[in-house]
Write a protein that holds these residues in place. Structure first.
Motif, PDB file in Angstrom:
ATOM      1  N   ALA A  38     -10.196  -9.543  -0.095  1.00  0.00           N
ATOM      2  CA  ALA A  38     -10.991  -8.476   0.520  1.00  0.00           C
ATOM      3  C   ALA A  38     -10.105  -7.299   0.901  1.00  0.00           C
ATOM      4  CB  ALA A  38     -11.724  -9.015   1.746  1.00  0.00           C
ATOM      5  N   SER A  39      -8.932  -7.586   1.452  1.00  0.00           N
ATOM      6  CA  SER A  39      -8.002  -6.525   1.834  1.00  0.00           C
ATOM      7  C   SER A  39      -7.500  -5.774   0.602  1.00  0.00           C
ATOM      8  CB  SER A  39      -6.829  -7.128   2.606  1.00  0.00           C
ATOM      9  OG  SER A  39      -5.841  -6.163   2.878  1.00  0.00           O
ATOM     10  N   LEU A  40      -7.187  -6.519  -0.451  1.00  0.00           N
ATOM     11  CA  LEU A  40      -6.690  -5.903  -1.683  1.00  0.00           C
ATOM     12  C   LEU A  40      -7.740  -4.969  -2.284  1.00  0.00           C
ATOM     13  CD1 LEU A  40      -4.795  -7.769  -4.487  1.00  0.00           C
ATOM     14  CD2 LEU A  40      -6.791  -6.413  -5.067  1.00  0.00           C
ATOM     15  N   GLU A  41      -8.989  -5.414  -2.297  1.00  0.00           N
ATOM     16  CA  GLU A  41     -10.040  -4.620  -2.933  1.00  0.00           C
ATOM     17  C   GLU A  41     -10.470  -3.436  -2.068  1.00  0.00           C
ATOM     18  OE1 GLU A  41     -13.042  -7.409  -4.074  1.00  0.00           O
ATOM     19  OE2 GLU A  41     -11.686  -8.495  -5.425  1.00  0.00           O
ATOM     20  N   ALA A  42     -10.280  -3.546  -0.742  1.00  0.00           N
ATOM     21  CA  ALA A  42     -10.660  -2.443   0.147  1.00  0.00           C
ATOM     22  C   ALA A  42      -9.620  -1.328   0.150  1.00  0.00           C
ATOM     23  CB  ALA A  42     -10.870  -2.966   1.564  1.00  0.00           C
ATOM     24  N   ASN A  43      -8.346  -1.705   0.059  1.00  0.00           N
ATOM     25  CA  ASN A  43      -7.272  -0.710   0.150  1.00  0.00           C
ATOM     26  C   ASN A  43      -6.060  -1.259  -0.584  1.00  0.00           C
ATOM     27  OD1 ASN A  43      -5.319   1.163   0.779  1.00  0.00           O
ATOM     28  ND2 ASN A  43      -5.471   0.917   3.000  1.00  0.00           N
ATOM     29  N   LEU A  70       9.142  -4.094  -5.152  1.00  0.00           N
ATOM     30  CA  LEU A  70       7.916  -4.790  -5.494  1.00  0.00           C
ATOM     31  C   LEU A  70       6.693  -3.980  -5.067  1.00  0.00           C
ATOM     32  CD1 LEU A  70       6.916  -7.357  -6.846  1.00  0.00           C
ATOM     33  CD2 LEU A  70       6.866  -8.459  -4.595  1.00  0.00           C
ATOM     34  N   THR A  71       6.783  -3.329  -3.909  1.00  0.00           N
ATOM     35  CA  THR A  71       5.696  -2.450  -3.473  1.00  0.00           C
ATOM     36  C   THR A  71       5.440  -1.366  -4.508  1.00  0.00           C
ATOM     37  OG1 THR A  71       6.189  -2.808  -1.135  1.00  0.00           O
ATOM     38  CG2 THR A  71       4.918  -0.848  -1.682  1.00  0.00           C
ATOM     39  N   ASN A  72       6.493  -0.734  -4.974  1.00  0.00           N
ATOM     40  CA  ASN A  72       6.352   0.335  -5.964  1.00  0.00           C
ATOM     41  C   ASN A  72       5.748  -0.192  -7.269  1.00  0.00           C
ATOM     42  OD1 ASN A  72       7.438   2.203  -4.210  1.00  0.00           O
ATOM     43  ND2 ASN A  72       9.530   1.949  -4.970  1.00  0.00           N
ATOM     44  N   SER A  73       6.134  -1.413  -7.647  1.00  0.00           N
ATOM     45  CA  SER A  73       5.572  -2.006  -8.856  1.00  0.00           C
ATOM     46  C   SER A  73       4.082  -2.261  -8.693  1.00  0.00           C
ATOM     47  CB  SER A  73       6.291  -3.320  -9.175  1.00  0.00           C
ATOM     48  OG  SER A  73       5.741  -3.929 -10.326  1.00  0.00           O
ATOM     49  N   PHE A  74       3.697  -2.821  -7.544  1.00  0.00           N
ATOM     50  CA  PHE A  74       2.281  -3.046  -7.285  1.00  0.00           C
ATOM     51  C   PHE A  74       1.507  -1.726  -7.326  1.00  0.00           C
ATOM     52  CE2 PHE A  74       2.407  -7.237  -4.622  1.00  0.00           C
ATOM     53  CZ  PHE A  74       2.916  -7.905  -5.725  1.00  0.00           C
ATOM     54  N   LEU A 100      -3.454   0.082  -2.135  1.00  0.00           N
ATOM     55  CA  LEU A 100      -2.134   0.620  -1.811  1.00  0.00           C
ATOM     56  C   LEU A 100      -1.657   0.100  -0.459  1.00  0.00           C
ATOM     57  CD1 LEU A 100      -2.416   4.309  -3.067  1.00  0.00           C
ATOM     58  CD2 LEU A 100      -1.493   2.316  -4.253  1.00  0.00           C
ATOM     59  N   GLY A 101      -2.551   0.049   0.515  1.00  0.00           N
ATOM     60  CA  GLY A 101      -2.180  -0.492   1.816  1.00  0.00           C
ATOM     61  C   GLY A 101      -1.841  -1.967   1.738  1.00  0.00           C
ATOM     62  N   TRP A 102      -2.633  -2.706   0.964  1.00  0.00           N
ATOM     63  CA  TRP A 102      -2.352  -4.128   0.756  1.00  0.00           C
ATOM     64  C   TRP A 102      -0.982  -4.319   0.117  1.00  0.00           C
ATOM     65  CZ3 TRP A 102      -1.237  -6.968  -3.587  1.00  0.00           C
ATOM     66  CH2 TRP A 102      -1.279  -8.361  -3.458  1.00  0.00           C
ATOM     67  N   SER A 103      -0.682  -3.509  -0.880  1.00  0.00           N
ATOM     68  CA  SER A 103       0.599  -3.610  -1.576  1.00  0.00           C
ATOM     69  C   SER A 103       1.763  -3.388  -0.622  1.00  0.00           C
ATOM     70  CB  SER A 103       0.663  -2.597  -2.723  1.00  0.00           C
ATOM     71  OG  SER A 103      -0.350  -2.839  -3.679  1.00  0.00           O
ATOM     72  N   ALA A 104       1.649  -2.364   0.222  1.00  0.00           N
ATOM     73  CA  ALA A 104       2.729  -2.048   1.163  1.00  0.00           C
ATOM     74  C   ALA A 104       2.931  -3.161   2.170  1.00  0.00           C
ATOM     75  CB  ALA A 104       2.416  -0.733   1.876  1.00  0.00           C
ATOM     76  N   ALA A 105       1.838  -3.850   2.533  1.00  0.00           N
ATOM     77  CA  ALA A 105       1.950  -4.924   3.516  1.00  0.00           C
ATOM     78  C   ALA A 105       2.390  -6.241   2.887  1.00  0.00           C
ATOM     79  CB  ALA A 105       0.610  -5.115   4.226  1.00  0.00           C
ATOM     80  N   MET A 106       1.867  -6.551   1.700  1.00  0.00           N
ATOM     81  CA  MET A 106       2.090  -7.869   1.111  1.00  0.00           C
ATOM     82  C   MET A 106       3.357  -7.983   0.282  1.00  0.00           C
ATOM     83  SD  MET A 106       0.100 -10.308   1.951  1.00  0.00           S
ATOM     84  CE  MET A 106       0.498 -11.428   0.599  1.00  0.00           C
ATOM     85  N   ALA A 107       3.760  -6.920  -0.377  1.00  0.00           N
ATOM     86  CA  ALA A 107       4.919  -7.018  -1.267  1.00  0.00           C
ATOM     87  C   ALA A 107       6.164  -7.509  -0.536  1.00  0.00           C
ATOM     88  CB  ALA A 107       5.181  -5.684  -1.961  1.00  0.00           C
ATOM     89  N   PRO A 108       6.481  -6.991   0.666  1.00  0.00           N
ATOM     90  CA  PRO A 108       7.660  -7.514   1.366  1.00  0.00           C
ATOM     91  C   PRO A 108       7.514  -8.987   1.750  1.00  0.00           C
ATOM     92  CG  PRO A 108       7.043  -5.362   2.228  1.00  0.00           C
ATOM     93  CD  PRO A 108       5.913  -5.809   1.352  1.00  0.00           C
TER      94      PRO A 108
END
Length: 267
Positions: free
Chosen positions: A144-149, A174-178, A151-159
């Motif tokens: 749900a978080s990924l589909e809502a936002n 990894l954030t940049n790749s996502f 880029l925000g999900w990527s910044a939070a989850m990649a690390p």
């Protein structure tokens, strides 16, 4: 469609050597193997590619129907192998690509002769008698978080996925790749990945198999590595002195040593 162009296939290394195919995981592309390729090119022909929807693949080839199942990604692998007429290749798959490799090897056993699974997980959801690392609530919230936002999900989850908080540049990469992945295509790949269950497919594996796990991995805990090892007769399990879900980036020396030792034993 021309498969090498569709999947941005790159071939390098020793043209007469045994073939190694390097397959990236969710949100990544073939560049994630750049620290592994130098350890292989002298002795092996190395094939890299991007799944449709990732990296520099052809986005016009994307089909939600096809890629809503791991079978669609496995078909990408088979078609790359067919286009290059690969025989008895070693398939090295990171994360979900490890399971994609299992499916591809089952479809085209003459093309793939052995498997290297880097931080594999056949199921991310916990189940009775099985710890995948995530509850159903965890997965629902993640998607749900990924589909809502995205880029925000990527910044939070990649690390979190990368681990190694003391080396923030790894999480940033990894954030940049996502973030470079098309969000709509990433949504499909994420749902396909995190809702997959390939446990039964492991029983079909009959080829030499190396399983690489990390000491600490937020995505694939060590119980998962033990499960995969037990499910594949004769497989080799190596626990790397590494943390996080991407040891080929965070601990390339240990990862490369384990892979090259396995390759040497195959020859």
């Amino acid at each position: 469609m021309d498969t090498p162009r569709r999947n941005n296939v790159t071939v390098t290394g020793n043209p007469t050597g045994p073939v190694v195919v390097l397959a990236h995981g969710f949100g990544c592309d073939q560049n994630m193997w750049r620290l592994t390729v130098p350890a292989l090119v002298d002795t092996h022909r190395v094939v890299l590619f991007d799944y449709v929807g990732s990296g520099r693949s052809d986005p016009s080839a994307f089909s939600e129907d096809r890629y809503s199942s791991l079978d669609g990604y496995a078909q990408d692998v088979v078609e790359v192998c067919e286009a290059l007429d690969l025989r008895d290749a070693v398939f090295v798959g990171h994360s979900v690509s490890a399971m994609i490799g299992v499916l591809a090897a089952g479809r085209a056993p003459e093309r793939i002769g052995s498997l290297v699974m880097v931080a594999p997980s056949p199921r991310y959801l916990d189940d009775e008698g099985y710890r995948g690392g995530f509850s159903s609530e965890d997965i629902d919230e993640l998607l749900a978080s990924l589909e809502a936002n995205y880029l925000g999900w990527s910044a939070a989850m990649a690390p979190v996925i990368m681990g190694n908080a003391e080396r923030p540049e790894l999480g940033e990469e990894l954030t940049n790749s996502f973030c470079a992945t098309d969000p709509d295509m990433a949504h499909v790949f994420a749902r396909t990945t995190f809702l997959s269950d390939s446990r039964e497919d492991l029983k079909t594996v009959t080829v030499p198999t190396l399983i690489l796990e990390c000491v600490q991995d937020a995505i694939a805990p060590r119980e998962v590595g033990a499960f995969v090892h037990a499910a594949i007769p004769g497989s080799r399990l190596v626990t790397l002195d590494a943390t996080g879900h991407c040891p080929h980036l965070s601990a390339p020396e240990a990862t490369n040593e384990a892979i090259t030792r396995f390759l040497a034993d195959l020859r």
